[in-house]
Enzyme design. Sequence first.
Site, short mmCIF file in Angstrom:
data_model
loop_
_atom_site.label_atom_id
_atom_site.label_comp_id
_atom_site.label_asym_id
_atom_site.label_seq_id
_atom_site.Cartn_x
_atom_site.Cartn_y
_atom_site.Cartn_z
N SER A 135 0.86 -1.18 0.00
CA SER A 135 0.00 0.00 0.00
C SER A 135 0.90 1.23 0.00
CB SER A 135 -0.88 -0.04 1.26
OG SER A 135 -1.68 1.10 1.35
N LYS A 161 -0.95 -0.84 -4.45
CA LYS A 161 -2.20 -0.13 -4.10
C LYS A 161 -1.85 1.33 -3.83
CE LYS A 161 -4.76 -0.23 0.20
NZ LYS A 161 -5.55 -1.10 1.11
N LEU A 162 -2.51 2.23 -4.57
CA LEU A 162 -2.27 3.66 -4.39
C LEU A 162 -3.38 4.24 -3.53
CD1 LEU A 162 -1.42 4.64 -8.09
CD2 LEU A 162 0.17 3.94 -6.27
N LYS A 163 -3.00 4.96 -2.50
CA LYS A 163 -3.99 5.68 -1.70
C LYS A 163 -4.43 6.89 -2.51
CE LYS A 163 -4.16 3.28 2.10
NZ LYS A 163 -5.44 2.77 2.64
N ASP A 189 -7.21 2.89 -3.19
CA ASP A 189 -7.99 2.86 -1.94
C ASP A 189 -8.26 4.29 -1.48
OD1 ASP A 189 -9.13 2.39 0.52
OD2 ASP A 189 -7.41 1.35 1.40
N ASN A 191 -10.33 5.11 1.22
CA ASN A 191 -10.66 5.24 2.65
C ASN A 191 -11.81 6.22 2.88
OD1 ASN A 191 -7.30 4.61 3.12
ND2 ASN A 191 -8.80 3.47 4.31
N GLU A 214 -11.13 0.54 -3.92
CA GLU A 214 -11.48 0.17 -2.56
C GLU A 214 -12.14 1.33 -1.81
OE1 GLU A 214 -8.06 -1.48 -0.61
OE2 GLU A 214 -8.93 -1.35 1.40
N ASP A 239 -13.98 -2.27 2.34
CA ASP A 239 -13.11 -2.46 3.50
C ASP A 239 -13.91 -2.00 4.72
OD1 ASP A 239 -11.27 -2.05 5.57
OD2 ASP A 239 -9.76 -1.06 4.36
N LYS A 263 -10.13 -7.71 7.22
CA LYS A 263 -9.22 -7.39 8.31
C LYS A 263 -9.84 -7.98 9.58
CE LYS A 263 -7.73 -2.94 6.38
NZ LYS A 263 -7.97 -1.48 6.44
N GLY A 291 -4.42 -4.67 5.67
CA GLY A 291 -3.34 -4.42 6.62
C GLY A 291 -3.63 -3.21 7.48
#
Length: 368
Positions: A135, A161-163, A189, A191, A214, A239, A263, A291
């Site tokens: 990540s 994985k790119l935030k 992702d 978030n 995500e 997630d 998770k 993670g």
Amino acid sequence: MKLCGAELRFVSLPLVTPFRTSLGTQTVRNALVLRLETSQGEGWAECVADDEPGYSSEYLTGAADVIRRFFLPRLLAMDELDPAGVAVALGGFRGHPMAKSAVEMAVLDASLRAAGMGLSAYLGGVRRRVPVGVSVGITDTIDELLGLVDKYLTAGYLRIKLKIEPGWDIEPVRAVRETFGPSVALTVDANTAYRQSDIRHLRGLDEFGLLLVEQPFAPEDLHSHARLATVMETPICLDESITSARDAATALRQGACSIINIKPGRVGGYLEARRVHDVAQAHGVPVWCGGMLETGLGRAANLALASLPGFQLPGDISATARYFTEDITAPFAVAEGHIEVPAGPGIGITPSADFLDRLTTSIERLSP
Ligand code: NPQ
Ligand code: MG
């Protein structure tokens, strides 16, 4: 098995580089380590809550408090303790899945150590090593991002994985895709950083051939995820929204996702995590292990979970060196894009007393 005592310990692990997501910037990983003393030996676990209630409503000192004041006294009063009994015994306490997961993990470790069985075998694992990804946090510049991705691809990670967040999405993804080519397995992702009115903008990600996007929207907003899924080619992965096997079934029924990030801390433990896996399997939906900047303890247990057959995509289970220069256990390394599942009984790994002492900031003992 009877619980005889417990130790709650805060440790502080500096991160090798700051980790920035749409939730904020992390420079140190403070973690809560739990050691249970039972009639059959000790068991280790960590709680994956963060310092602040940003990723979820839980936070580290709050988790320690609920474990200390409510969970451990309840378990210390029981005559027969086993892993499946933990969720039952704590079922009358609402919420606090990460705190519950830590307690269950320590009981799992103690009872499996006593039985001489590894967590992977206990959960139904089928792999001795698992494919892993990395990540990559938000950076100040695209050049900096490209440098990090290059380093991680060289290290062998099988998925990047790119935030992302509003203002840091199309352009960084385009730059990574153009620089490293079409064969790199790439995901993003958010978030929860977007709103339903961003759907048209998010469709702009379709041209980059991402494996998944995500959690673009709020945890409770299954509806917007389902809307996005109908207009976007890229699969939607949830997630934060999935806090139980029942949630997973609801999200799948509503078409809110076609991939699930699992998770254990978020769903209240490794046993519920396996149930999420089973629900996804029944729907033919792939899962992968997320993670939470775990220490070696959580990393070991996540490797065992990720050895189950439904974990079809590389996990966010990176080498220790991705996050820390020093850990409380022996470091995990990546070879050919995989990390080996620990083979010993229980979670398969024990903290080193030396490393623990060096990184500990406080210790508290509890007894009946
Ligand atoms: C995720 N993890 O998949 C989380 C988010 C996350 C590896 O991307 C401290 C503790 C900071 C846990 C920041 C990864 C964190 C954290 C982000 C988890 O959404
Ligand atoms: Mg995520």
